[in-house]
Scaffold this motif. Structure first.
Motif, PDB file in Angstrom:
ATOM      1  N   ILE A 241      -3.908   1.554   7.755  1.00  0.00           N
ATOM      2  CA  ILE A 241      -3.496   0.662   6.683  1.00  0.00           C
ATOM      3  C   ILE A 241      -2.108   1.072   6.200  1.00  0.00           C
ATOM      4  O   ILE A 241      -1.848   2.253   5.937  1.00  0.00           O
ATOM      5  N   THR A 242      -1.226   0.096   6.076  1.00  0.00           N
ATOM      6  CA  THR A 242       0.143   0.374   5.648  1.00  0.00           C
ATOM      7  C   THR A 242       0.190   0.692   4.161  1.00  0.00           C
ATOM      8  O   THR A 242      -0.472   0.055   3.345  1.00  0.00           O
ATOM      9  N   GLN A 243       0.996   1.689   3.818  1.00  0.00           N
ATOM     10  CA  GLN A 243       1.166   2.092   2.429  1.00  0.00           C
ATOM     11  C   GLN A 243       2.456   1.520   1.840  1.00  0.00           C
ATOM     12  O   GLN A 243       3.383   1.157   2.565  1.00  0.00           O
ATOM     13  N   SER A 244       2.536   1.513   0.530  1.00  0.00           N
ATOM     14  CA  SER A 244       3.732   1.036  -0.155  1.00  0.00           C
ATOM     15  C   SER A 244       4.900   2.007  -0.032  1.00  0.00           C
ATOM     16  O   SER A 244       6.035   1.650  -0.336  1.00  0.00           O
ATOM     17  N   ASN A 245       4.644   3.237   0.404  1.00  0.00           N
ATOM     18  CA  ASN A 245       5.723   4.200   0.595  1.00  0.00           C
ATOM     19  C   ASN A 245       6.327   4.110   1.990  1.00  0.00           C
ATOM     20  O   ASN A 245       7.224   4.889   2.332  1.00  0.00           O
ATOM     21  N   GLY A 246       5.831   3.169   2.800  1.00  0.00           N
ATOM     22  CA  GLY A 246       6.360   3.007   4.145  1.00  0.00           C
ATOM     23  C   GLY A 246       5.583   3.741   5.206  1.00  0.00           C
ATOM     24  O   GLY A 246       5.903   3.630   6.392  1.00  0.00           O
ATOM     25  N   GLY A 247       4.543   4.483   4.827  1.00  0.00           N
ATOM     26  CA  GLY A 247       3.721   5.165   5.809  1.00  0.00           C
ATOM     27  C   GLY A 247       2.428   4.410   6.066  1.00  0.00           C
ATOM     28  O   GLY A 247       2.245   3.272   5.619  1.00  0.00           O
ATOM     29  N   VAL A 248       1.532   5.034   6.807  1.00  0.00           N
ATOM     30  CA  VAL A 248       0.217   4.455   7.062  1.00  0.00           C
ATOM     31  C   VAL A 248      -0.851   5.489   6.751  1.00  0.00           C
ATOM     32  O   VAL A 248      -0.586   6.689   6.694  1.00  0.00           O
ATOM     33  N   MET A 249      -2.087   5.008   6.547  1.00  0.00           N
ATOM     34  CA  MET A 249      -3.209   5.897   6.263  1.00  0.00           C
ATOM     35  C   MET A 249      -4.481   5.285   6.826  1.00  0.00           C
ATOM     36  O   MET A 249      -4.540   4.077   7.081  1.00  0.00           O
ATOM     37  N   PRO A 250      -5.524   6.085   7.011  1.00  0.00           N
ATOM     38  CA  PRO A 250      -6.780   5.560   7.557  1.00  0.00           C
ATOM     39  C   PRO A 250      -7.535   4.749   6.509  1.00  0.00           C
ATOM     40  O   PRO A 250      -7.294   4.897   5.300  1.00  0.00           O
ATOM     41  N   PRO A 251      -8.476   3.919   6.932  1.00  0.00           N
ATOM     42  CA  PRO A 251      -9.214   3.077   5.980  1.00  0.00           C
ATOM     43  C   PRO A 251      -9.914   3.857   4.882  1.00  0.00           C
ATOM     44  O   PRO A 251      -9.950   3.418   3.731  1.00  0.00           O
ATOM     45  N   ARG A 252     -10.470   5.028   5.199  1.00  0.00           N
ATOM     46  CA  ARG A 252     -11.200   5.786   4.183  1.00  0.00           C
ATOM     47  C   ARG A 252     -10.282   6.207   3.033  1.00  0.00           C
ATOM     48  O   ARG A 252     -10.708   6.271   1.871  1.00  0.00           O
ATOM     49  N   MET A 307      13.484   5.117  -2.369  1.00  0.00           N
ATOM     50  CA  MET A 307      12.130   5.282  -2.867  1.00  0.00           C
ATOM     51  C   MET A 307      12.146   5.392  -4.388  1.00  0.00           C
ATOM     52  O   MET A 307      13.153   5.729  -4.999  1.00  0.00           O
ATOM     53  N   THR A 308      11.008   5.107  -4.992  1.00  0.00           N
ATOM     54  CA  THR A 308      10.819   5.334  -6.413  1.00  0.00           C
ATOM     55  C   THR A 308       9.445   5.944  -6.622  1.00  0.00           C
ATOM     56  O   THR A 308       8.497   5.620  -5.899  1.00  0.00           O
ATOM     57  N   SER A 309       9.349   6.835  -7.596  1.00  0.00           N
ATOM     58  CA  SER A 309       8.065   7.495  -7.868  1.00  0.00           C
ATOM     59  C   SER A 309       7.249   6.744  -8.901  1.00  0.00           C
ATOM     60  O   SER A 309       6.087   7.064  -9.129  1.00  0.00           O
ATOM     61  N   GLU A 310       7.868   5.758  -9.581  1.00  0.00           N
ATOM     62  CA  GLU A 310       7.139   4.906 -10.518  1.00  0.00           C
ATOM     63  C   GLU A 310       7.518   3.463 -10.240  1.00  0.00           C
ATOM     64  O   GLU A 310       8.692   3.156 -10.024  1.00  0.00           O
ATOM     65  N   TYR A 311       6.546   2.593 -10.251  1.00  0.00           N
ATOM     66  CA  TYR A 311       6.759   1.204  -9.857  1.00  0.00           C
ATOM     67  C   TYR A 311       5.940   0.321 -10.783  1.00  0.00           C
ATOM     68  O   TYR A 311       4.858   0.712 -11.240  1.00  0.00           O
ATOM     69  N   SER A 312       6.458  -0.857 -11.088  1.00  0.00           N
ATOM     70  CA  SER A 312       5.720  -1.807 -11.916  1.00  0.00           C
ATOM     71  C   SER A 312       5.253  -2.966 -11.051  1.00  0.00           C
ATOM     72  O   SER A 312       6.076  -3.746 -10.557  1.00  0.00           O
ATOM     73  N   ILE A 313       3.950  -3.071 -10.851  1.00  0.00           N
ATOM     74  CA  ILE A 313       3.388  -4.141 -10.036  1.00  0.00           C
ATOM     75  C   ILE A 313       3.432  -5.434 -10.834  1.00  0.00           C
ATOM     76  O   ILE A 313       2.802  -5.552 -11.883  1.00  0.00           O
ATOM     77  N   PRO A 325       4.345   6.862  -5.080  1.00  0.00           N
ATOM     78  CA  PRO A 325       5.612   6.547  -4.413  1.00  0.00           C
ATOM     79  C   PRO A 325       5.589   5.153  -3.783  1.00  0.00           C
ATOM     80  O   PRO A 325       4.625   4.769  -3.118  1.00  0.00           O
ATOM     81  N   PHE A 326       6.656   4.421  -4.001  1.00  0.00           N
ATOM     82  CA  PHE A 326       6.858   3.098  -3.421  1.00  0.00           C
ATOM     83  C   PHE A 326       8.255   3.045  -2.828  1.00  0.00           C
ATOM     84  O   PHE A 326       9.189   3.666  -3.349  1.00  0.00           O
ATOM     85  N   ILE A 327       8.415   2.283  -1.743  1.00  0.00           N
ATOM     86  CA  ILE A 327       9.766   1.879  -1.363  1.00  0.00           C
ATOM     87  C   ILE A 327      10.287   0.980  -2.473  1.00  0.00           C
ATOM     88  O   ILE A 327       9.588   0.080  -2.944  1.00  0.00           O
ATOM     89  N   GLU A 328      11.512   1.226  -2.926  1.00  0.00           N
ATOM     90  CA  GLU A 328      12.025   0.562  -4.122  1.00  0.00           C
ATOM     91  C   GLU A 328      12.514  -0.847  -3.792  1.00  0.00           C
ATOM     92  O   GLU A 328      13.679  -1.067  -3.479  1.00  0.00           O
ATOM     93  N   VAL A 329      11.598  -1.779  -3.883  1.00  0.00           N
ATOM     94  CA  VAL A 329      11.871  -3.183  -3.570  1.00  0.00           C
ATOM     95  C   VAL A 329      11.974  -3.966  -4.873  1.00  0.00           C
ATOM     96  O   VAL A 329      11.138  -3.823  -5.759  1.00  0.00           O
ATOM     97  N   VAL A 330      13.019  -4.791  -4.989  1.00  0.00           N
ATOM     98  CA  VAL A 330      13.110  -5.740  -6.099  1.00  0.00           C
ATOM     99  C   VAL A 330      12.614  -7.080  -5.582  1.00  0.00           C
ATOM    100  O   VAL A 330      13.131  -7.609  -4.593  1.00  0.00           O
ATOM    101  N   HIS A 555      14.686   9.553 -18.764  1.00  0.00           N
ATOM    102  CA  HIS A 555      14.584   9.142 -17.367  1.00  0.00           C
ATOM    103  C   HIS A 555      15.127  10.231 -16.440  1.00  0.00           C
ATOM    104  O   HIS A 555      16.002  11.013 -16.816  1.00  0.00           O
ATOM    105  N   THR A 556      14.580  10.241 -15.235  1.00  0.00           N
ATOM    106  CA  THR A 556      14.954  11.263 -14.257  1.00  0.00           C
ATOM    107  C   THR A 556      15.585  10.628 -13.026  1.00  0.00           C
ATOM    108  O   THR A 556      15.463   9.428 -12.795  1.00  0.00           O
ATOM    109  N   LEU A 557      16.246  11.461 -12.239  1.00  0.00           N
ATOM    110  CA  LEU A 557      16.716  11.083 -10.907  1.00  0.00           C
ATOM    111  C   LEU A 557      15.981  11.948  -9.891  1.00  0.00           C
ATOM    112  O   LEU A 557      15.831  13.161 -10.092  1.00  0.00           O
ATOM    113  N   THR A 558      15.531  11.341  -8.821  1.00  0.00           N
ATOM    114  CA  THR A 558      14.862  12.097  -7.765  1.00  0.00           C
ATOM    115  C   THR A 558      15.904  12.522  -6.741  1.00  0.00           C
ATOM    116  O   THR A 558      16.519  11.687  -6.077  1.00  0.00           O
TER     117      THR A 558
END
Length: 705
Positions: A241-252, A307-313, A325-330, A555-558
């Protein structure tokens, strides 16, 4: 993923979008790439997945891996149809979730509405327990109270989020409460905040846990159904399953932490753009994705998505903040299916409401009657009804004209002026998203190459690049299914973070190095779980990050850390932070002390990716020698050559105005463009530079529209 079984040579990526479900399958044995599309089925998304597999005719029994991204999680939040959820929290902190930060995001808007609270007050419960900020126990957890709550929870509750004060420093109380709750009510979906986040900030951590619990039962049921259906059709290889950080993970893992999947499709598309940029040595990129429901923009620098460590859905103003973590998409509500309408002031508006797949734009002839961006593009000639989706789905141009004509009547303007106005308003909305990731962050769009994809992206990309001064646009092969392709070039990835507060010049360097080592071990253990079914993977690599700020800032910078142990690089960090602050905000304060807040580690294992030459496109429609009239944004009709992608031969540039019909999308070129074919069948569009005053006038017109 590759396996030892030579008969399993297909790697399949499937992306569920708001309007279409896309598939790309790559055969590692002979380099073939197959694509397919089907309409998304919102009421039962698995049906769309099964339909697109049938359209592609790719045997699941020969699949070495199946990578999937969906809108199930994000739709549950945006449409507020997740599970009935309860919140268990520390005594005295029942209302943290609803109070939030109390900052008015849109302070001058008298009609501003605050974000939705996913858990009503009557389902928020307090437990007697308390930790210090460093994790020391002040008040032991009252397990009897936990048991009482388990028995007294309302019958409709399906999920429970647990978030205790300062649990990031010591998760023991949360884990004990979760065990007691699950023992008493095993049917409940239980989430602890520290399962997902190891960071401070009580509100954001609570919101993350609640959002995860809210979507958990729905995502769990979907994944269970998907695994069952795919297994019954012969899939024996891993489902990832694709993650919002650009990686993948197993269904569990996706079942335990579904919040990490909410922006899986957009993240996969940006991953594909980053891969393409590295393969073609394009430099810094603007990834631009326009689908049926939304348009997305993201910056890729030095080959890596931001990337961003905080995201507003759901957007910065009223979205649900999550601390993962999310890829920082507007993202903006301007897609092919976005509905155009006249507002109360008599002005033309577009989106964010979308016709989606059901009923879809009027041109789809599936019951839709409202005008959309797709309908407008049909009316102005940018989309030809007969060649849509390689001719497999003919559009109804009369229905499109009728829908747009109805709005034109309300506005008391000409049909074609109305259609062109819809296109220009949509362009203005999307241009704002691109400005948000470039100009508003001190970056000049003229220094970037745009990678445009999605079913509607190439239709609008050249006009957007022209307005913003972007000199080059790359249209990937099979751009209409590019997010699904991005899933095939996605690596195994896991991110972990822990709060680490202290003045940078006073951090114990050995202790900090040990903390990073612990995070790397944790992330590596997770990757081993992810990749247990795969045999041909690269070595695990790690990236380290520190969240930094000047003392007194909020606010911080990563900051990405250079390679090497912390003791060896510590002296360089202040200079790197000052430079990063200057780039982001336009100023720095070298005399001010710097404070560390959070340590982060990313673990990555690379998978075998398709080569550039192997990702070649189909020939598209038989359009050679044709022309048609197209109405451009400046209000002028132009006679355009109609071409296929295959008509653009290597070493033989094609000049606009032209429309290149590319199976799943159209590439609309104005008279100031030249397009050439790149390795891998990708197209590079070069734009003639406009005079700055002319471009400013175009931008002003778009804003006024």
């Amino acid at each position: 993923m590759a396996t030892a079984d030579r008969n399993r040579s297909w790697r399949i990526g499937v992306d569920i979008g708001g309007t279409f479900t896309d598939l790309v399958a790559y055969n590692s044995a002979d380099g073939r790439t197959v694509t397919a599309k089907s309409l998304t089925t919102p009421r039962r998304p698995v049906e769309g997945v099964l339909q697109v597999l049938e359209n592609a005719a790719t045997p699941l029994a020969e699949a070495s891996g199946f990578v999937h991204g969906s809108t199930v999680a994000i739709n549950a939040i945006l449409q507020q149809n997740g599970a009935a959820t309860a919140l268990m929290t520390t005594k005295g902190f029942r209302d943290v979730l609803e109070m939030g930060r109390k900052n008015r995001a849109d302070m001058y808007n008298l009609f501003f509405r605050p974000r939705v609270c996913l858990v009503p007050r009557e389902r928020r419960f307090e437990v007697d327990e308390r930790l210090r900020f460093d994790g020391e126990v002040l008040t032991e957890l009252d397990l009897e109270r936990v048991a009482e709550l388990a028995e007294s929870l309302p019958a409709e509750v399906e999920a429970v989020a647990i978030c205790f004060l300062h649990a990031y420093a010591n998760p023991a109380h949360e884990r004990a409460a979760a065990e007691a709750l699950s023992a008493a009510r095993p049917e409940l979906y239980v989430t602890t905040s520290t399962d997902i986040s190891g960071e401070a900030r009580e509100y954001e951590r609570t919101s993350t846990a609640v959002a995860n619990a809210y979507i958990g039962p729905l995502v769990a049921r979907y994944i269970e159904e998907l695994e069952t259906e795919l297994g019954s059709r012969g899939l024996e290889s891993p489902l990832l399953i694709t993650q919002s950080n650009g990686g993948v993970m197993p269904p569990r893992m996706a079942v335990r932490q579904p919040i990490r999947t909410t922006e899986s499709g957009p993240a996969a598309g940006v991953n594909g753009a980053a891969w393409l940029g590295r393969e073609l040595d394009l430099g810094d990129l603007i990834a631009f994705d326009m689908g049926g429901t939304t348009a997305k923009a993201c910056v890729v620098r030095d080959g890596e998505p931001e990337m961003t460590s905080e995201y507003s859905i759901g957007g910065e103003l009223t979205g649900i903040p999550v601390q993962v973590p999310f890829i920082e998409v507007v993202e903006v509500g301007a897609g092919g299916g976005s509905v155009a309408y006249m507002d109360a002031t008599g002005a033309l508006r577009v989106g964010p409401r979308s016709a989606g797949a059901e009923p879809g734009p009027a041109a789809y002839a599936r019951g839709g009657v409202e005008p959309t961006v797709t309908d407008a593009n049909v009316v102005v000639g940018k989309i030809a009804p007969a060649s849509f989706l390689e001719g497999k789905m003919r559009l109804d141009d009369e229905a499109a004209a009728e829908a747009v004509g109805g709005l034109a009547g309300e506005l008391e303007i000409d049909l074609h002026d109305c259609a062109n106005g819809i296109v220009r308003v949509a362009n203005a909305i999307m241009a704002a998203a691109i400005r948000a990731v470039t100009i508003e962050r001190g970056r000049d769009p003229r220094d970037f190459t745009m990678v445009a994809y999605g079913g509607a992206g190439p239709v609008h990309a050249i006009a957007l690049a022209d307005e913003l001064g972007v000199p080059k646009v790359v249209i990937p092969a099979r751009s209409g299914t590019f997010a699904a392709f991005g899933m095939l070039v996605t690596n195994l990835r896991h991110d972990v973070a822990r709060t680490l507060v202290g003045r940078l010049d006073r951090l114990d360097q050995a202790e900090t190095e040990a903390r990073f080592g612990e995070l790397e071990a944790d992330a590596s253990d997770q990757l081993e779980e992810f990749s247990s079914a795969d045999e041909e993977l690269g070595e695990t690599s790690f990236r380290r990050w520190l969240d930094l700020r000047y003392v007194g800032q909020f606010h911080t910078l990563t900051l990405p850390l250079p390679e090497g142990e912390f003791e060896a690089i510590a002296e360089r960090l202040p200079e790197l932070f000052h430079a990063a602050h200057m780039e982001r905000y336009g100023h720095a304060a070298p005399e001010e002390p710097i404070e560390a807040i959070t340590a982060r580690v990313t673990a990555i294992r690379e998978v075998g990716n398709p080569s550039l030459d192997e990702h070649a496109s189909a020939e598209g429609t038989d359009a050679e020698g044709q022309t048609r009239r197209v109405l451009f944004e400046d209000g002028e009709w132009r006679e355009c050559a109609v071409l296929r992608r295959a008509d653009v031969a290597p070493g033989q540039p094609v000049h606009g105005p032209a429309v290149i019909e590319d199976g799943t999308t159209n590439i609309v070129l104005n008279e100031r463009t030249t397009v050439e074919r790149l390795p891998g069948d990708h197209l590079l569009v070069t734009l003639e530079r406009r005079d700055p005053d002319e471009r400013a006038a175009i931008a002003a017109e778009g804003a006024a529209a």
